[in-house]
Scaffold this motif. Structure first.
Motif, PDB file in Angstrom:
ATOM      1  N   ARG A 404      45.249 -27.042 -22.514  1.00 64.98           N
ATOM      2  CA  ARG A 404      44.676 -27.253 -21.460  1.00 64.98           C
ATOM      3  C   ARG A 404      45.334 -28.804 -21.866  1.00 64.98           C
ATOM      4  O   ARG A 404      44.641 -29.349 -22.630  1.00 64.98           O
ATOM      5  N   SER A 405      44.504 -29.409 -20.780  1.00 62.61           N
ATOM      6  CA  SER A 405      44.634 -31.302 -20.990  1.00 62.61           C
ATOM      7  C   SER A 405      43.362 -31.550 -20.863  1.00 62.61           C
ATOM      8  O   SER A 405      42.357 -31.291 -20.286  1.00 62.61           O
ATOM      9  N   ILE A 406      43.304 -32.362 -22.439  1.00 64.57           N
ATOM     10  CA  ILE A 406      42.041 -32.612 -22.500  1.00 64.57           C
ATOM     11  C   ILE A 406      41.426 -33.985 -23.245  1.00 64.57           C
ATOM     12  O   ILE A 406      42.969 -34.795 -23.309  1.00 64.57           O
ATOM     13  N   ASN A 407      40.873 -35.254 -22.510  1.00 63.55           N
ATOM     14  CA  ASN A 407      40.473 -36.168 -22.378  1.00 63.55           C
ATOM     15  C   ASN A 407      39.543 -37.032 -23.950  1.00 63.55           C
ATOM     16  O   ASN A 407      39.488 -37.867 -24.067  1.00 63.55           O
ATOM     17  N   GLY A 408      38.698 -35.653 -24.113  1.00 60.71           N
ATOM     18  CA  GLY A 408      37.533 -35.823 -24.902  1.00 60.71           C
ATOM     19  C   GLY A 408      36.555 -34.956 -25.774  1.00 60.71           C
ATOM     20  O   GLY A 408      36.698 -33.748 -24.653  1.00 60.71           O
ATOM     21  N   LEU A 409      35.942 -35.657 -26.452  1.00 64.75           N
ATOM     22  CA  LEU A 409      34.490 -34.042 -25.885  1.00 64.75           C
ATOM     23  C   LEU A 409      33.051 -34.650 -26.284  1.00 64.75           C
ATOM     24  O   LEU A 409      32.907 -35.904 -26.449  1.00 64.75           O
ATOM     25  N   LYS A 410      32.306 -33.889 -25.796  1.00 66.33           N
ATOM     26  CA  LYS A 410      30.651 -33.943 -26.202  1.00 66.33           C
ATOM     27  C   LYS A 410      30.579 -33.205 -26.773  1.00 66.33           C
ATOM     28  O   LYS A 410      29.853 -32.560 -26.499  1.00 66.33           O
ATOM     29  N   VAL A 411      29.672 -34.194 -27.971  1.00 65.44           N
ATOM     30  CA  VAL A 411      29.381 -33.534 -29.422  1.00 65.44           C
ATOM     31  C   VAL A 411      28.062 -33.082 -29.174  1.00 65.44           C
ATOM     32  O   VAL A 411      27.438 -34.868 -28.637  1.00 65.44           O
ATOM     33  N   MET A 412      27.274 -32.580 -28.945  1.00 71.24           N
ATOM     34  CA  MET A 412      25.374 -32.869 -28.612  1.00 71.24           C
ATOM     35  C   MET A 412      25.090 -32.473 -29.806  1.00 71.24           C
ATOM     36  O   MET A 412      24.981 -31.362 -30.703  1.00 71.24           O
ATOM     37  N   GLN A 413      23.687 -33.303 -30.598  1.00 68.66           N
ATOM     38  CA  GLN A 413      22.968 -33.009 -31.901  1.00 68.66           C
ATOM     39  C   GLN A 413      22.554 -32.196 -31.142  1.00 68.66           C
ATOM     40  O   GLN A 413      21.636 -31.919 -29.873  1.00 68.66           O
ATOM     41  N   ALA A 414      21.408 -30.955 -31.806  1.00 72.06           N
ATOM     42  CA  ALA A 414      20.831 -30.020 -31.746  1.00 72.06           C
ATOM     43  C   ALA A 414      19.437 -30.501 -31.725  1.00 72.06           C
ATOM     44  O   ALA A 414      19.200 -32.176 -32.187  1.00 72.06           O
ATOM     45  N   ASP A 415      18.487 -30.200 -30.622  1.00 71.97           N
ATOM     46  CA  ASP A 415      17.709 -30.728 -29.791  1.00 71.97           C
ATOM     47  C   ASP A 415      16.329 -29.748 -30.599  1.00 71.97           C
ATOM     48  O   ASP A 415      15.852 -28.672 -30.618  1.00 71.97           O
ATOM     49  N   VAL A 416      16.441 -30.122 -32.220  1.00 72.22           N
ATOM     50  CA  VAL A 416      15.802 -30.132 -33.575  1.00 72.22           C
ATOM     51  C   VAL A 416      13.685 -30.911 -33.533  1.00 72.22           C
ATOM     52  O   VAL A 416      14.232 -32.204 -32.976  1.00 72.22           O
ATOM     53  N   ALA A 417      13.157 -30.564 -33.807  1.00 74.22           N
ATOM     54  CA  ALA A 417      11.961 -31.464 -34.864  1.00 74.22           C
ATOM     55  C   ALA A 417      11.946 -30.582 -35.805  1.00 74.22           C
ATOM     56  O   ALA A 417      12.203 -30.079 -36.882  1.00 74.22           O
ATOM     57  N   GLY A 418      10.976 -31.601 -36.859  1.00 78.24           N
ATOM     58  CA  GLY A 418      10.075 -31.930 -38.044  1.00 78.24           C
ATOM     59  C   GLY A 418      11.200 -31.635 -39.227  1.00 78.24           C
ATOM     60  O   GLY A 418      12.423 -32.390 -38.671  1.00 78.24           O
ATOM     61  N   VAL A 419      11.593 -30.782 -39.995  1.00 78.86           N
ATOM     62  CA  VAL A 419      12.456 -31.342 -41.087  1.00 78.86           C
ATOM     63  C   VAL A 419      13.599 -31.164 -40.396  1.00 78.86           C
ATOM     64  O   VAL A 419      14.896 -31.747 -41.067  1.00 78.86           O
ATOM     65  N   ASP A 420      14.244 -31.081 -39.438  1.00 76.84           N
ATOM     66  CA  ASP A 420      15.581 -29.842 -39.240  1.00 76.84           C
ATOM     67  C   ASP A 420      16.078 -31.592 -39.098  1.00 76.84           C
ATOM     68  O   ASP A 420      17.352 -31.683 -39.179  1.00 76.84           O
ATOM     69  N   ILE A 421      14.865 -32.314 -37.895  1.00 80.06           N
ATOM     70  CA  ILE A 421      15.519 -33.195 -38.271  1.00 80.06           C
ATOM     71  C   ILE A 421      16.507 -35.167 -38.848  1.00 80.06           C
ATOM     72  O   ILE A 421      17.504 -35.209 -39.309  1.00 80.06           O
ATOM     73  N   ASN A 422      15.935 -34.713 -40.970  1.00 82.43           N
ATOM     74  CA  ASN A 422      17.178 -34.900 -41.873  1.00 82.43           C
ATOM     75  C   ASN A 422      18.339 -34.147 -41.205  1.00 82.43           C
ATOM     76  O   ASN A 422      19.213 -35.146 -42.767  1.00 82.43           O
ATOM     77  N   PHE A 423      18.424 -33.454 -41.266  1.00 83.88           N
ATOM     78  CA  PHE A 423      19.856 -33.021 -40.673  1.00 83.88           C
ATOM     79  C   PHE A 423      20.942 -32.865 -39.787  1.00 83.88           C
ATOM     80  O   PHE A 423      21.892 -32.116 -40.317  1.00 83.88           O
ATOM     81  N   LEU A 424      20.494 -33.758 -39.177  1.00 85.57           N
ATOM     82  CA  LEU A 424      21.025 -34.023 -38.044  1.00 85.57           C
ATOM     83  C   LEU A 424      22.928 -34.319 -38.888  1.00 85.57           C
ATOM     84  O   LEU A 424      22.669 -36.364 -39.569  1.00 85.57           O
ATOM     85  N   PRO A 425      23.704 -34.542 -37.622  1.00 83.59           N
ATOM     86  CA  PRO A 425      25.456 -35.238 -39.485  1.00 83.59           C
ATOM     87  C   PRO A 425      25.240 -36.725 -38.247  1.00 83.59           C
ATOM     88  O   PRO A 425      25.102 -36.972 -37.377  1.00 83.59           O
ATOM     89  N   ILE A 426      25.603 -37.790 -39.369  1.00 89.46           N
ATOM     90  CA  ILE A 426      25.683 -38.972 -38.684  1.00 89.46           C
ATOM     91  C   ILE A 426      27.377 -39.493 -38.123  1.00 89.46           C
ATOM     92  O   ILE A 426      27.849 -40.402 -37.836  1.00 89.46           O
ATOM     93  N   GLY A 427      28.313 -38.248 -38.585  1.00 88.97           N
ATOM     94  CA  GLY A 427      29.879 -38.365 -37.482  1.00 88.97           C
ATOM     95  C   GLY A 427      30.139 -37.130 -37.729  1.00 88.97           C
ATOM     96  O   GLY A 427      30.011 -36.466 -38.781  1.00 88.97           O
ATOM     97  N   VAL A 428      31.214 -36.883 -37.351  1.00 91.34           N
ATOM     98  CA  VAL A 428      32.574 -35.774 -37.115  1.00 91.34           C
ATOM     99  C   VAL A 428      33.769 -36.044 -37.017  1.00 91.34           C
ATOM    100  O   VAL A 428      33.985 -37.572 -36.614  1.00 91.34           O
TER     101      VAL A 428
END
Length: 500
Positions: A404-428
Motif C-alpha cells: 500500500r502507498s502510505i504517507n503516515g500514521l494516526k496513532v491514538m492514545q487509549a481513551d481511559v480514565a483513573g490510574v490507567d492515564i499514568n501509563f499512556l505512552p509518551i512516544g513511539v
C-alpha cells in the motif's frame, strides 16, 4: 699466619706514607679551611596575576648575602631577575601562557649562590588562553537580531564584574554604548532598538577572577548573527519538518507550527520573515481534555510573551493562532484563539479499509486482540497486564496483506480514565517494510512524540510516501509510583495508516 701479619704491616706503612699527598690533593679542591654554604632563602611562594607572576620568599640571616636572584623558566625561555639582599619579593611581567618553574637563590659578596629550596615552585600567569579567563561570564546568555533591533537575555550579575558594556552603531550611524550593570541584569531580557545590524556589536568586559589580584580587561566579543536555539525547540523542528541544519534556508521560512511542551517560545525570533505562528494545531484533543494542554516552563512564560510582543512589533503582519488553550490562558493579548476547530482535520484524512489486516505482538500478550488497534476507536484498547518487574518494549506489527502507498500514521492514545492515564505512552518508534525482512525508519526522528491526553490522536507524517506492506510500532512501559509500590504498564488505542 706470620705472612698475614707481614702483609698488614706493609699496607699500614703505605697509608702513612701517602697521607701528606692525599691531604694536599683535597686542599686543591676545597681551599683552606671548611666548606661554607651561602644562606638559603625559604618559604618561597608564587602568585599568579595578569600576564605576571609575583614571587615572595623569606631571606636568610647570612650577613654575606648581597643580592637575590630569581629565575623564571619554561622550555627555552629563561629569565633572571636580580634584586638587593633586603628585598623579599619580585614581580615578573610580560609573561605568555605557560607553566613556569621558579627558583630563588641568595648570592654572597664573592658571587657564590645558595642552594634552592627542596620543593620546586611553579606558577602560571593569567592570559587570554587561561581557561578561567576564557570561561569568565559574558553576561549575555543569548541574543537575537530582529530587523534593526537587538534582543538580549541576561544571566546573573556577580561581584567579580567591574564593568560590562556594548559598543554598537545606531541606525543614525552614530557610535553608541549600552551599559550592562546590575540593574540592567535584573531585567533579565531587554530590547535595544535602532541598532545598525550590518556593523559589529561588541561586548566589552572588565572584571576579576577569584585567585587573581588584578582587574582584567577581557578580550572583546563580537555578537554573532547565527542564532543559538534551545535543544527542545530544535528537536521539535526536526520532528515536525525534518530539519537538522538550521541555516538561512530554513530560518527564512514564513510559517511555523509548534505543538508540544517547550521551555520557551523565544526561538521564534530566529525567523526574520515569520508571518504566521500556529500553536497546538496538530494536537487533536477535545476541549474536555485540556488539562493535558501543551505548556511552557513557568520561569520562561514571561520571556515567551515578551518575545511574542517583539515579534508582533517588528515582524510586520505576524499572525499568532492558538488552538484550545495550549501554552497560554484563553484570551491572551495578540493571540487569535481557534478553539478546537482543528479536529475537522481528522475527518479529512484518507484512511484505508483495514478489513482482514492483522496485528502481531512481540512479546506475546495473553488474550491479545489485534483488531482493537485497527478499528479507529480509542475506547477499544490494547492493554497488556501491568506488572512490577523489568520495563518491556512491545513490537506491534501490522500486516496490511498487500503493498500500500502510505504517507503516515494516526496513532491514538487509549481513551481511559483513573490510574490507567499514568501509563499512556509518551512516544513511539516506527519502522516500515515491504517484505517483512528489511526495515527502515520513515520518520525524521528515532522516537515520535505522542499527545498525552486520553483518546488524543497524533498524526505522524512520514518523510515521504512509502510503498509498504508492514508497519511496526514499538511502545515501552511507563512507570507509575505509588506510596506502596511501583507499577509498569502501557496501553494504546489505535494504529491507522493514512494517505495524502
Amino acid at each position: 699466619m706470620k705472612q698475614i701479619y707481614l702483609l698488614l704491616g706493609i699496607v699500614l706503612l703505605a697509608l702513612v706514607g701517602c697521607r701528606e699527598s692525599l691531604e694536599d690533593t683535597i686542599s686543591d679542591y676545597t681551599g683552606d679551611g671548611p666548606v661554607r654554604y651561602v644562606g638559603m632563602c625559604s618559604n618561597v611562594t608564587v602568585e599568579s596575576g595578569w600576564k605576571r607572576l609575583t614571587v615572595k620568599w623569606k631571606n636568610s640571616l647570612d650577613p654575606n648575602v648581597v643580592e637575590n636572584k630569581v629565575t623564571c623558566s619554561a622550555g627555552s625561555y629563561v629569565f633572571d631577575t636580580v634584586v638587593p639582599a633586603a628585598v623579599e619579593e619580585c614581580v615578573i611581567r610580560g609573561l605568555e601562557d605557560a607553566s613556569y618553574e621558579i627558583t630563588v637563590r641568595a648570592i654572597d659578596d664573592k658571587g657564590n649562590a645558595s642552594l634552592t629550596t627542596n620543593e620546586v615552585k611553579y606558577g602560571r600567569p593569567y592570559t587570554d588562553n587561561h581557561e578561567e579567563v576564557i570561561g569568565f561570564t559574558r553576561g549575555i546568555m543569548k541574543h537575537f537580531f530582529v530587523k534593526n533591533n537587538l534582543v538580549l537575555f541576561y544571566g546573573t550579575w556577580n561581584a567579580n564584574i567591574e564593568r560590562f558594556w556594548l559598543e554598537y552603531t545606531g541606525t543614525d550611524n552614530v557610535k553608541r554604548e549600552h551599559e550592562l550593570n546590575a540593574a540592567e541584569f535584573a531585567k533579565k531580557f531587554v530590547l535595544v532598538e535602532d541598532v545598525q545590524v550590518g556593523k559589529p556589536v561588541v561586548l566589552k568586559r572588565r572584571g576579576r577572577l577569584a585567585n587573581c589580584p588584578d582587574e582584567i580587561a577581557f578580550a572583546d566579543y563580537t555578537l554573532p548573527h547565527e542564532p543559538t536555539l534551545l535543544s527542545d525547540f530544535k528537536l521539535a523542528m526536526r520532528e515536525r519538518y525534518g530539519e537538522t541544519d538550521f541555516k538561512a534556508d530554513f530560518l527564512n521560512r514564513t510559517e511555523l507550527e509548534l505543538d508540544y511542551d517547550l521551555v520557551s517560545l523565544e526561538d521564534i525570533l530566529a525567523f526574520p520573515n515569520l508571518t504566521k505562528l500556529v500553536l497546538g494545531k496538530n494536537r487533536y484533543m477535545t476541549s474536555d481534555k485540556m488539562t493535558n494542554s501543551s505548556e511552557l516552563s513557568d520561569s520562561k512564560r514571561a520571556l515567551s510573551l515578551f518575545c511574542l510582543d517583539v515579534a508582533g512589533k517588528f515582524l510586520q503582519g505576524l499572525e499568532v493562532e492558538r488552538y484550545n488553550t495550549h501554552y497560554f490562558p484563553e484570551g491572551t493579548a495578540g493571540i487569535t484563539d481557534m478553539k478546537d476547530a482543528n479536529l475537522v482535520d481528522l475527518d479529512a484524512l484518507t484512511t484505508l479499509d483495514m478489513t482482514g489486516w492483522t496485528v502481531n505482538c512481540s512479546p506475546e500478550v495473553p488474550g491479545f486482540d489485534g483488531n482493537s488497534l485497527l478499528d479507529d476507536n480509542a475506547k477499544t484498547i490494547w492493554k497488556p497486564l501491568q506488572h512490577s518487574g523489568t520495563a518491556r518494549t512491545f513490537e506491534l506489527t501490522v500486516d496490511m496483506k498487500s503493498i500500500r502507498s502510505i504517507n503516515g500514521l494516526k496513532v491514538m492514545q487509549a481513551d481511559v480514565a483513573g490510574v490507567d492515564i499514568n501509563f499512556l505512552p509518551i512516544g513511539v518508534k516506527i519502522r516500515v517494510s515491504g517484505n517483512g525482512i528489511d526495515w527502515q525508519n520513515p520518520t525524521y526522528v528515532e522516537e515520535n512524540t505522542l499527545g498525552g491526553a486520553p483518546g488524543e490522536a497524533t498524526l505522524i507524517r512520514f518523510n515521504r510516501q512509502y510503498d509498504i506492506r508492514y508497519i511496526r510500532v514499538m511502545v515501552s512501559d511507563r512507570r507509575y509510583q505509588t506510596s506502596n509500590q511501583a507499577s509498569l504498564g502501557t496501553l494504546l488505542g489505535d494504529i491507522v495508516p493514512f494517505q495524502e
